[in-house]
Design a protein around this motif. Structure first.
Motif, PDB file in Angstrom:
ATOM      1  N   SER A 158       5.445   0.502  -2.377  1.00  0.00           N
ATOM      2  CA  SER A 158       6.291   0.048  -3.493  1.00  0.00           C
ATOM      3  C   SER A 158       6.712   1.220  -4.379  1.00  0.00           C
ATOM      4  CB  SER A 158       5.566  -1.017  -4.296  1.00  0.00           C
ATOM      5  OG  SER A 158       4.410  -0.476  -4.901  1.00  0.00           O
ATOM      6  N   MET A 159       6.010   2.335  -4.298  1.00  0.00           N
ATOM      7  CA  MET A 159       6.363   3.509  -5.095  1.00  0.00           C
ATOM      8  C   MET A 159       7.506   4.307  -4.468  1.00  0.00           C
ATOM      9  SD  MET A 159       4.468   3.550  -7.667  1.00  0.00           S
ATOM     10  CE  MET A 159       2.923   3.204  -8.390  1.00  0.00           C
ATOM     11  N   ILE A 160       7.797   4.054  -3.208  1.00  0.00           N
ATOM     12  CA  ILE A 160       8.841   4.812  -2.482  1.00  0.00           C
ATOM     13  C   ILE A 160      10.210   4.419  -2.945  1.00  0.00           C
ATOM     14  CG2 ILE A 160       9.830   5.294  -0.236  1.00  0.00           C
ATOM     15  CD1 ILE A 160       7.086   4.956   0.960  1.00  0.00           C
TER      16      ILE A 160
ATOM     17  N   LYS B  22      -7.807  -1.403   0.918  1.00  0.00           N
ATOM     18  CA  LYS B  22      -6.852  -0.694   1.780  1.00  0.00           C
ATOM     19  C   LYS B  22      -5.481  -1.382   1.742  1.00  0.00           C
ATOM     20  CE  LYS B  22     -10.077   1.223   5.161  1.00  0.00           C
ATOM     21  NZ  LYS B  22     -10.509   1.161   6.554  1.00  0.00           N
ATOM     22  N   ILE B  23      -5.486  -2.699   1.700  1.00  0.00           N
ATOM     23  CA  ILE B  23      -4.220  -3.441   1.649  1.00  0.00           C
ATOM     24  C   ILE B  23      -3.497  -3.129   0.337  1.00  0.00           C
ATOM     25  CG2 ILE B  23      -3.189  -5.745   1.515  1.00  0.00           C
ATOM     26  CD1 ILE B  23      -5.451  -6.683   3.399  1.00  0.00           C
ATOM     27  N   LEU B  24      -4.230  -3.148  -0.772  1.00  0.00           N
ATOM     28  CA  LEU B  24      -3.619  -2.829  -2.067  1.00  0.00           C
ATOM     29  C   LEU B  24      -3.084  -1.405  -2.086  1.00  0.00           C
ATOM     30  CD1 LEU B  24      -6.024  -4.499  -4.652  1.00  0.00           C
ATOM     31  CD2 LEU B  24      -3.689  -5.156  -4.078  1.00  0.00           C
ATOM     32  N   LEU B  25      -3.840  -0.476  -1.539  1.00  0.00           N
ATOM     33  CA  LEU B  25      -3.410   0.913  -1.491  1.00  0.00           C
ATOM     34  C   LEU B  25      -2.105   1.044  -0.694  1.00  0.00           C
ATOM     35  CD1 LEU B  25      -4.076   3.871  -2.164  1.00  0.00           C
ATOM     36  CD2 LEU B  25      -5.271   3.971   0.034  1.00  0.00           C
ATOM     37  N   LEU B  26      -2.039   0.387   0.478  1.00  0.00           N
ATOM     38  CA  LEU B  26      -0.812   0.427   1.281  1.00  0.00           C
ATOM     39  C   LEU B  26       0.344  -0.210   0.530  1.00  0.00           C
ATOM     40  CD1 LEU B  26      -2.061  -0.420   4.871  1.00  0.00           C
ATOM     41  CD2 LEU B  26      -0.848   1.634   4.155  1.00  0.00           C
TER      42      LEU B  26
END
Length: 167
Positions: free
Chosen positions: A165-167, A156-160
């Motif tokens: 970072s993609m924004i 979940k941390i990696l997903l967040l």
């Protein structure tokens, strides 16, 4: 003579704003250099900044707080600080309307009694707050509400992280 200020909040600077106290202390003659600030429970008798201030303040100087409960939420500690103020001949200013001037004479018995009564109510208020919080915790537990920080996983941390970072 220096005018020293003391501002205190119980929780950290992210949860409580201490700016109102600082602004009022400056309006009463303190400066950024003479204001001691801390986020610590008023019932804690070993507060770093308060102890520093009490070690620095000299006889015939002034201590300013916005209210008595900022000094302490413990009757025992409050009374010992008041005795220190009297012994050191310090002027105590509480808010805009309450001045205890021990620089010229001993504190009169009515002022001493009033300060002790105020300290009892400060401690009582703290204990009532603690009781209400505990009651709320007990109520939440009785309803099977999970308290505390939500559990998370590394995934979940990696997903967040990657979604931000993609924004």
């Amino acid at each position: 003579m220096t005018i020293w200020g003391y501002a205190r909040c119980s929780t950290n600077e992210l949860k409580q704003n201490i700016e109102r106290q600082i602004r009022e202390l400056k309006e009463m003659g303190c400066t950024d250099e003479t204001i001691f600030i801390e986020w610590e429970s008023g019932s804690n008798e070993n507060r770093k900044e308060l102890n520093k201030l009490l070690n620095i303040i000299q006889p015939f100087e002034t201590l300013v707080v916005v209210s008595c409960d900022r000094i302490s939420r413990s009757t025992k500690q409050f009374i010992s600080i008041i005795e220190f103020i009297e012994k050191q001949h310090i002027k105590l200013i509480v808010g805009r309307n309450f001045v205890v001037d021990c620089t010229t004479d001993k504190m009169d018995i009515m002022t001493e009694a009033l300060l002790k009564v105020i300290s009892v109510f400060s401690e009582l208020e703290r204990k009532m707050i603690c009781a209400r919080v505990q009651s709320g915790v007990d109520n939440a537990r009785a309803k099977d509400i999970k308290l505390g920080r939500p559990k998370t996983t590394y995934d979940k941390i990696l997903l967040l992280f990657f979604s931000y970072s993609m924004i």
